[in-house]
Design a protein around this motif. Structure first.
Motif, PDB file in Angstrom:
ATOM      1  N   MET A   1     -26.325  14.042  32.103  1.00  0.00           N
ATOM      2  CA  MET A   1     -28.069  13.678  31.834  1.00  0.00           C
ATOM      3  C   MET A   1     -28.429  14.301  30.459  1.00  0.00           C
ATOM      4  O   MET A   1     -29.118  13.891  29.926  1.00  0.00           O
ATOM      5  CB  MET A   1     -28.632  14.248  32.907  1.00  0.00           C
ATOM      6  CG  MET A   1     -28.541  13.543  34.341  1.00  0.00           C
ATOM      7  SD  MET A   1     -28.781  11.591  34.034  1.00  0.00           S
ATOM      8  CE  MET A   1     -30.421  11.659  33.414  1.00  0.00           C
TER       9      MET A   1
ATOM     10  N   VAL B   1     -27.244   7.566  32.092  1.00  0.00           N
ATOM     11  CA  VAL B   1     -28.082   7.582  32.875  1.00  0.00           C
ATOM     12  C   VAL B   1     -27.837   7.183  34.297  1.00  0.00           C
ATOM     13  O   VAL B   1     -27.883   7.554  35.560  1.00  0.00           O
ATOM     14  CB  VAL B   1     -29.597   7.128  32.802  1.00  0.00           C
ATOM     15  CG1 VAL B   1     -30.514   7.183  33.647  1.00  0.00           C
ATOM     16  CG2 VAL B   1     -30.264   8.043  31.362  1.00  0.00           C
TER      17      VAL B   1
ATOM     18  N   THR C   1     -34.747   4.340  30.252  1.00  0.00           N
ATOM     19  CA  THR C   1     -33.906   3.104  30.183  1.00  0.00           C
ATOM     20  C   THR C   1     -34.437   1.949  30.241  1.00  0.00           C
ATOM     21  O   THR C   1     -33.851   0.858  29.325  1.00  0.00           O
ATOM     22  CB  THR C   1     -32.860   3.334  31.527  1.00  0.00           C
ATOM     23  OG1 THR C   1     -32.087   4.584  31.211  1.00  0.00           O
ATOM     24  CG2 THR C   1     -31.899   2.016  31.485  1.00  0.00           C
TER      25      THR C   1
ATOM     26  N   SER D   1     -35.130  12.066  37.268  1.00  0.00           N
ATOM     27  CA  SER D   1     -34.098  11.034  37.354  1.00  0.00           C
ATOM     28  C   SER D   1     -34.957   9.513  37.244  1.00  0.00           C
ATOM     29  O   SER D   1     -34.380   8.764  36.640  1.00  0.00           O
ATOM     30  CB  SER D   1     -33.479  11.032  38.538  1.00  0.00           C
ATOM     31  OG  SER D   1     -32.498  12.029  38.643  1.00  0.00           O
TER      32      SER D   1
ATOM     33  N   ALA E   1     -36.029   9.486  33.641  1.00  0.00           N
ATOM     34  CA  ALA E   1     -34.631   8.977  32.965  1.00  0.00           C
ATOM     35  C   ALA E   1     -34.702   7.394  33.096  1.00  0.00           C
ATOM     36  O   ALA E   1     -34.425   6.854  32.169  1.00  0.00           O
ATOM     37  CB  ALA E   1     -33.723   9.486  33.287  1.00  0.00           C
TER      38      ALA E   1
END
Length: 393
Positions: A73, A110, A17, A10, A13
């Motif tokens: 995801m 996300v 972003t 996470s 990710a």
């Protein structure tokens, strides 16, 4: 379920972003020249990133319950990879605009999935873990900004910079492969889907929603204008404004990464009230800085003030309105994105109407409202025995 792997993936990710925002901001000047874009077309492209981000958060939140957070995801990773590849083959406005929309949607997915994911797997420590997670947004801005700057110095073009986005995108895609994702906290507790919407009508939720407009408008709205205002007011020959952005995000990263447990020492509502005063002072004094040293000093104070806002607002939403589930987090996150998109034109109007040097002093009044609102919530909670996270029965 590999809790640690899901958390690290996470974080990666979120780096992808943040890098997409930093890199796209860095390359727009060169892209505009190479693709012969007008200023209006550039405005559409930059706006698409925020609107696509906000809308996909809003609609992606409820889809976490319907499709599962793992599916969301994987779709996000596919969007980042396809969007990056589509960007580098762009030869005109239409294709580049479309690639921006695709990446913006991926960014929103996300945000829509990782917030309820972390809130679910760390149900007893939501605000602190969300703060650590969101350290990687400013961290990703720093990584993307520094990387783009260094690539410029050695002569790489804008397409090579965009390709770097593939690295974190592929990494988090692989890390999520084969992993078992939990049901959202609301779904696991058997709370009806319709109850999520009922939670949004609670007066306290509406107040928190309004405050998200103030926090995001101050943090990201002012943050996006700081380099332009700094360069104009100081007439910086070296265009040092971009270094202010890197500095602010570096301070925010350090605060979130190493100060995430502050929410255990002071109630989240009290944290925002106190930090809002710091942010207001930092932003106001930054606007009156006449030297680079003073500008960096007060930009750092501003960064300390805003560092915990976004994750703490998400933490409050998840802890005080757990029955709102992924939808509540999506609404708050999308509101922050829309507030950022709208604050740009408003600050532009202030700049044209009152003069550029007056934008930040006027904008520094927004945190003062946060002091009043969250100060009042803190006192009401204290009268009832203190801040308490609600539990789903």
């Amino acid at each position: 379920m590999n809790q640690r792997r899901l958390f690290i993936a996470s974080c990666v990710a979120l780096i992808a972003t943040a890098m997409s925002f930093a890199i796209r901001g860095d390359i727009m000047g060169q892209v505009q020249q190479e693709l012969s874009l007008t200023d209006v077309q550039v405005g559409w492209i930059l706006g698409a990133a925020f609107w696509g981000f906000g809308l996909s958060i809003l609609f992606g939140g409820p889809l976490c319950d319907l499709l599962g957070m793992g599916t969301i995801m994987r779709l996000a990773a596919a969007g980042h990879i396809v969007g990056a590849l589509l960007t580098i083959v762009s030869t005109n406005f239409t294709v580049f605009f479309l690639s921006t929309v695709v990446v913006g949607i991926a960014n929103g997915l996300v945000e829509a999935a990782i917030n309820p994911l972390i809130a679910t797997i760390y149900a007893g420590n939501k605000t602190a873990k969300l703060t650590t997670l969101h350290a990687w947004f400013p961290g990703g801005i720093v990584i993307g900004g520094v990387l783009a700057f260094l690539m410029t110095q050695v002569g790489f073009g804008w397409k090579a910079k965009v390709l770097t986005l593939l690295v974190p995108s592929v990494i988090y895609f692989v890390m999520f492969m084969g992993q078992r994702f939990p049901a959202t906290e609301r779904e696991a507790a058997g709370v009806p889907f319709g109850d999520m919407f009922k939670e949004l009508a609670r007066p306290l939720f509406v107040l928190v929603w309004f405050c998200m407009i103030l926090t995001a408008g101050t943090e990201l709205g002012a943050g996006s204008w700081i380099p332009t205002i700094f360069n104009r007011v100081t007439q910086s020959a070296t265009q040092a404004g971009i270094l202010q952005v890197v500095w602010i995000n570096m301070v925010m990263y350090l605060m979130r990464q190493f100060g995430h447990n502050v929410s255990h020492k002071i109630a989240p509502t009290g944290l925002i009230a106190v930090s809002a005063l710091v942010a207001a002072v930092g932003l106001y004094l930054f606007s009156h800085a006449t030297t680079v040293t003073a500008a960096f000093l007060w930009a750092g104070v501003f960064a300390v003030g805003i560092a915990f806002w976004w994750p703490t607002m998400l933490g409050i939403t998840s802890e005080r309105f757990p029955r709102s589930g992924a939808l509540g987090l999506a609404v708050i996150g999308a509101t922050g994105s829309f507030a950022t998109a709208l604050s740009g034109p408003v600050m532009g109007w202030i700049s044209e109407t009152h003069g550029t040097a007056q934008v930040l002093p006027i904008w520094s009044g927004l945190p003062l409202l946060l002091i009043v609102i969250f100060g009042a919530i803190y006192m009401v909670d204290k009268g009832k025995g203190g801040y308490k996270a609600e539990k789903i029965a």
